[in-house]
Design a protein around this motif. Structure first.
Motif, PDB file in Angstrom:
ATOM      1  N   ILE A 163       0.844  -1.200   0.000  1.00 51.33           N
ATOM      2  CA  ILE A 163       0.000   0.000   0.000  1.00 51.33           C
ATOM      3  C   ILE A 163       0.877   1.248   0.000  1.00 51.33           C
ATOM      4  N   ASP A 164       1.986   1.175   0.722  1.00 52.61           N
ATOM      5  CA  ASP A 164       2.859   2.345   0.819  1.00 52.61           C
ATOM      6  C   ASP A 164       3.624   2.636  -0.461  1.00 52.61           C
ATOM      7  N   THR A 165       3.598   1.718  -1.438  1.00 49.38           N
ATOM      8  CA  THR A 165       4.210   2.034  -2.731  1.00 49.38           C
ATOM      9  C   THR A 165       3.378   3.056  -3.497  1.00 49.38           C
ATOM     10  N   SER A 166       2.068   3.129  -3.203  1.00 49.88           N
ATOM     11  CA  SER A 166       1.201   4.013  -3.996  1.00 49.88           C
ATOM     12  C   SER A 166       0.331   4.949  -3.174  1.00 49.88           C
ATOM     13  N   ILE A 167       0.301   4.783  -1.831  1.00 47.96           N
ATOM     14  CA  ILE A 167      -0.593   5.612  -1.024  1.00 47.96           C
ATOM     15  C   ILE A 167      -0.222   7.088  -1.099  1.00 47.96           C
ATOM     16  N   VAL A 168       1.067   7.369  -1.353  1.00 50.53           N
ATOM     17  CA  VAL A 168       1.507   8.770  -1.393  1.00 50.53           C
ATOM     18  C   VAL A 168       1.160   9.455  -2.709  1.00 50.53           C
ATOM     19  N   ASN A 169       0.799   8.682  -3.748  1.00 48.10           N
ATOM     20  CA  ASN A 169       0.617   9.270  -5.073  1.00 48.10           C
ATOM     21  C   ASN A 169      -0.441  10.366  -5.104  1.00 48.10           C
ATOM     22  N   VAL A 170      -1.564  10.119  -4.424  1.00 49.68           N
ATOM     23  CA  VAL A 170      -2.657  11.084  -4.425  1.00 49.68           C
ATOM     24  C   VAL A 170      -2.282  12.317  -3.613  1.00 49.68           C
ATOM     25  N   ALA A 171      -1.334  12.163  -2.693  1.00 50.16           N
ATOM     26  CA  ALA A 171      -0.976  13.261  -1.784  1.00 50.16           C
ATOM     27  C   ALA A 171       0.211  14.083  -2.281  1.00 50.16           C
ATOM     28  N   LEU A 172       0.766  13.758  -3.459  1.00 48.26           N
ATOM     29  CA  LEU A 172       1.978  14.443  -3.920  1.00 48.26           C
ATOM     30  C   LEU A 172       1.800  15.955  -4.018  1.00 48.26           C
ATOM     31  N   SER A 173       0.668  16.390  -4.564  1.00 52.96           N
ATOM     32  CA  SER A 173       0.423  17.830  -4.712  1.00 52.96           C
ATOM     33  C   SER A 173       0.363  18.504  -3.344  1.00 52.96           C
ATOM     34  N   HIS A 174      -0.275  17.844  -2.364  1.00 54.87           N
ATOM     35  CA  HIS A 174      -0.373  18.396  -1.007  1.00 54.87           C
ATOM     36  C   HIS A 174       1.004  18.451  -0.357  1.00 54.87           C
ATOM     37  N   MET A 175       1.796  17.379  -0.514  1.00 56.17           N
ATOM     38  CA  MET A 175       3.151  17.361   0.034  1.00 56.17           C
ATOM     39  C   MET A 175       3.990  18.475  -0.592  1.00 56.17           C
ATOM     40  N   SER A 176       3.862  18.592  -1.894  1.00 56.32           N
ATOM     41  CA  SER A 176       4.636  19.587  -2.639  1.00 56.32           C
ATOM     42  C   SER A 176       4.371  20.989  -2.109  1.00 56.32           C
ATOM     43  N   GLY A 177       3.091  21.329  -1.927  1.00 56.92           N
ATOM     44  CA  GLY A 177       2.732  22.652  -1.434  1.00 56.92           C
ATOM     45  C   GLY A 177       3.112  22.850   0.022  1.00 56.92           C
ATOM     46  N   ASN A 178       2.881  21.850   0.837  1.00 57.89           N
ATOM     47  CA  ASN A 178       3.134  21.948   2.275  1.00 57.89           C
ATOM     48  C   ASN A 178       4.621  22.035   2.606  1.00 57.89           C
ATOM     49  N   LEU A 179       5.441  21.321   1.835  1.00 61.06           N
ATOM     50  CA  LEU A 179       6.880  21.281   2.104  1.00 61.06           C
ATOM     51  C   LEU A 179       7.674  22.263   1.235  1.00 61.06           C
ATOM     52  N   GLY A 180       6.971  23.016   0.384  1.00 60.97           N
ATOM     53  CA  GLY A 180       7.646  24.006  -0.457  1.00 60.97           C
ATOM     54  C   GLY A 180       8.578  23.386  -1.475  1.00 60.97           C
ATOM     55  N   ALA A 181       8.161  22.255  -2.077  1.00 65.42           N
ATOM     56  CA  ALA A 181       9.003  21.552  -3.048  1.00 65.42           C
ATOM     57  C   ALA A 181       8.269  21.444  -4.385  1.00 65.42           C
ATOM     58  N   THR A 182       9.033  21.254  -5.458  1.00 65.55           N
ATOM     59  CA  THR A 182       8.423  21.038  -6.768  1.00 65.55           C
ATOM     60  C   THR A 182       7.838  19.632  -6.826  1.00 65.55           C
ATOM     61  N   LEU A 183       6.928  19.422  -7.779  1.00 71.41           N
ATOM     62  CA  LEU A 183       6.336  18.096  -7.936  1.00 71.41           C
ATOM     63  C   LEU A 183       7.400  17.083  -8.339  1.00 71.41           C
ATOM     64  N   GLU A 184       8.398  17.547  -9.139  1.00 74.03           N
ATOM     65  CA  GLU A 184       9.467  16.656  -9.576  1.00 74.03           C
ATOM     66  C   GLU A 184      10.315  16.202  -8.377  1.00 74.03           C
ATOM     67  N   ASP A 185      10.611  17.136  -7.461  1.00 75.32           N
ATOM     68  CA  ASP A 185      11.356  16.761  -6.253  1.00 75.32           C
ATOM     69  C   ASP A 185      10.521  15.843  -5.366  1.00 75.32           C
ATOM     70  N   THR A 186       9.226  16.137  -5.274  1.00 72.17           N
ATOM     71  CA  THR A 186       8.343  15.346  -4.409  1.00 72.17           C
ATOM     72  C   THR A 186       8.214  13.912  -4.919  1.00 72.17           C
ATOM     73  N   SER A 187       8.370  13.705  -6.223  1.00 71.51           N
ATOM     74  CA  SER A 187       8.268  12.344  -6.761  1.00 71.51           C
ATOM     75  C   SER A 187       9.355  11.429  -6.208  1.00 71.51           C
ATOM     76  N   TRP A 188      10.423  12.032  -5.642  1.00 68.59           N
ATOM     77  CA  TRP A 188      11.468  11.233  -4.995  1.00 68.59           C
ATOM     78  C   TRP A 188      10.925  10.461  -3.796  1.00 68.59           C
ATOM     79  N   VAL A 189       9.807  10.920  -3.230  1.00 68.12           N
ATOM     80  CA  VAL A 189       9.181  10.217  -2.110  1.00 68.12           C
ATOM     81  C   VAL A 189       8.758   8.816  -2.558  1.00 68.12           C
ATOM     82  N   ILE A 190       8.319   8.700  -3.811  1.00 67.65           N
ATOM     83  CA  ILE A 190       7.955   7.402  -4.385  1.00 67.65           C
ATOM     84  C   ILE A 190       9.219   6.645  -4.790  1.00 67.65           C
TER      85      ILE A 190
END
Length: 513
Positions: free
Chosen positions: A19-46
């Protein structure tokens, strides 16, 4: 009763990891905005999680025999749970990425050791039941991840997608302490291939960084990209040479002499690209471009997930009845290509219903590929080589996902720039439709009390936002075509194994033992 609780425990542990391989996918935009990172940088979370899985999977067999399966398994659950909590507490994007990597290192054992326990409990005579049970868990995990992630993100906040692992992890740990035992037949640990592991980590890490950061830093204009590219090429070539020359390699590449395994490994890599890029692209497209809320985005995946369970069981039944794995694999590829084609036809008016119906093709296609590809992989191997072949095949799926996300990120960024330039070229005084649209918006804002300058500025901002949205849409649709073409171009490889006999023995979904 104890057997049933043990099965539920280990499948829950495996599903938690998946589940943790994909649970973050829907939250990437929220993570990106909350942590002040680009979507490309946030994709490193996956990506970090996937890389950690790739590194740990080939080592799991050694670690389980060296540390004791029970100790290693329970220790991995504790590590996974602890680093899940740390992910939720991460103050910035790169701290989060680091904890995700460590979470993935802990999670790598949950999948393979859990499966080994399931097969051990049922025995060879009931391997079909074990395969089906574990297969449902394996497929359901990453598929329901976005649904669960969407619900949590919309109703709570993104750190809770990690915190939810804590109570489950504690329960699984307690149950494992009471029920998990050492295997009946113990294997003496072999010498660990430290050089192979080091070269693998350096090679994959360097290549992944090049793929992730290349587009952002203008590829070979950056010196560190050049250095990492050279490092990746050298490390991977050295890794291949080293693994082929030592007696106890961490990954026995010699089994690739089997044509069926070599073909299956390539097709599994492609399947990994399709599995992970589609689960990555679809939520971002739905939220960023089509404007679906997170919960709705997750729910669009649910019908496909339910049908995929039946697809998985049906494909396993067909194999049991003697249907060639090649026929089922061919059908799976066709279904995924149809999914890619239908996604490429989406527009800004597409509804959640359109998306849910289209995702059914993806789910069924991947369900039809899961078991038969492993069956094909082991069909030409001697009994002693089956575990290594299955492990290598599963590592290729993870590699496909890891590389696929990095490549598709770069491709989307490139296509966005191209589409934006094309669309902007149409906004000029020589285009009467563009002029009419700008004048209409300017008058609208002027009527709302804006000055002449502000009204024109706001009108151009609306036009620019529209261009960006359309450019993003077109670039994502191009990405679906790209992946669909990759599937199409890979299909002729099946011709190389047309005369392959049906596999012997039980179907193993994920194993490194």
């Amino acid at each position: 009763m104890k057997k049933s609780i043990l099965i539920i425990t280990v499948i829950t542990a495996a599903m938690m990891e998946l589940i943790d391989t994909s649970i973050v996918n829907v939250a990437l935009s929220h993570m990106s905005g909350n942590l002040g990172a680009t979507l490309e940088d946030t994709s490193w979370v996956i990506t970090a999680y996937a890389i950690a899985n790739i590194i740990i999977i080939p080592m799991t067999s050694f670690l389980a025999t060296k540390l004791g399966r029970r100790n290693y398994y329970i220790g991995s659950i504790i590590a996974f749970t602890f680093f899940s909590a740390m992910c939720g507490l991460a103050p910035n994007i790169w701290t989060l990425v680091a904890f995700r990597f460590l979470q993935g290192m802990g999670g790598g054992a949950l999948l393979s050791v859990s499966q080994a326990i399931v097969f051990e409990v049922y025995g060879k005579e009931k391997s079909g039941i074990a395969s089906a049970l574990f297969g449902v868990g394996v497929f359901l995990g990453p598929t329901i991840g976005p649904t669960l992630g969407g619900f949590i993100t919309e109703n709570y906040s993104w750190p809770w997608i990690f915190y939810i692992n804590i109570p489950i992890g504690i329960a699984v740990t307690v149950s494992s302490l009471l029920l998990v035992t050492e295997p009946a037949v113990k294997v003496e640990p072999k010498a660990v291939d430290w050089w192979g592991i080091l070269l693998l980590v350096i090679g994959i890490g360097s290549l992944q960084t090049v793929l992730e950061r290349g587009e952002t830093d203008d590829w070979f204009s950056a010196n560190y990209i050049i250095a990492l590219t050279a490092t990746a090429i050298f490390s991977i070539l050295m890794f291949i040479w080293w693994e082929l020359t030592i007696p106890n390699p961490v990954i026995d590449l010699r089994v690739l002499k089997s044509k069926s395994l070599a073909v299956a490994a390539i097709l599994t890599f492609v399947t990994g690209v399709g599995l992970f890029t589609s689960v990555f692209l679809t939520p971002v497209l739905a939220q960023r471009v089509l404007g679906f809320p997170p919960t709705m985005t997750g729910l669009t995946l649910l019908p496909g997930a339910i049908l995929a369970i039946f697809g998985l069981l049906f494909s396993a039944t067909l194999l049991k009845k003697g249907v060639s794995p090649l026929i089922i694999i061919f059908t799976g590829f066709i279904l995924f290509i149809m999914f890619s084609y239908k996604m490429a036809g989406f527009n800004l008016e597409s509804t959640p219903g359109n998306l849910a119906r289209t995702l059914i093709f993806r789910a069924l296609g991947l369900a039809f590929l899961t078991v038969p590809l492993t069956a094909l992989a082991v069909s030409g191997l001697e009994a002693k080589d089956v575990p290594q072949g299955a492990a290598l095949n599963n590592m290729m799926r993870q590699l496909g996902g890891s590389f696929g996300i990095a490549i598709i990120n770069t491709y989307v960024a490139h296509r966005f720039g191209s589409h934006r330039n094309d669309l902007i070229s149409n906004i000029s005084v020589y285009n009467p439709q563009a002029t009419q649209r700008v004048n209409g918006l300017t008058q609208y804002f002027a009527g709302k009390g804006a000055s002449s300058f502000d009204a024109q500025h706001k009108a151009m901002a609306v036009i620019d936002n529209g261009i960006n949205r359309q450019s993003f849409l077109m670039s994502y649709l191009d990405a679906y075509i790209f992946v669909g073409l990759l599937f199409l171009l890979s299909m002729p490889l099946l011709v190389l194994v047309l005369n392959r006999k049906k596999q012997a023995g039980p179907v193993v979904l994920v194993s490194d033992h």
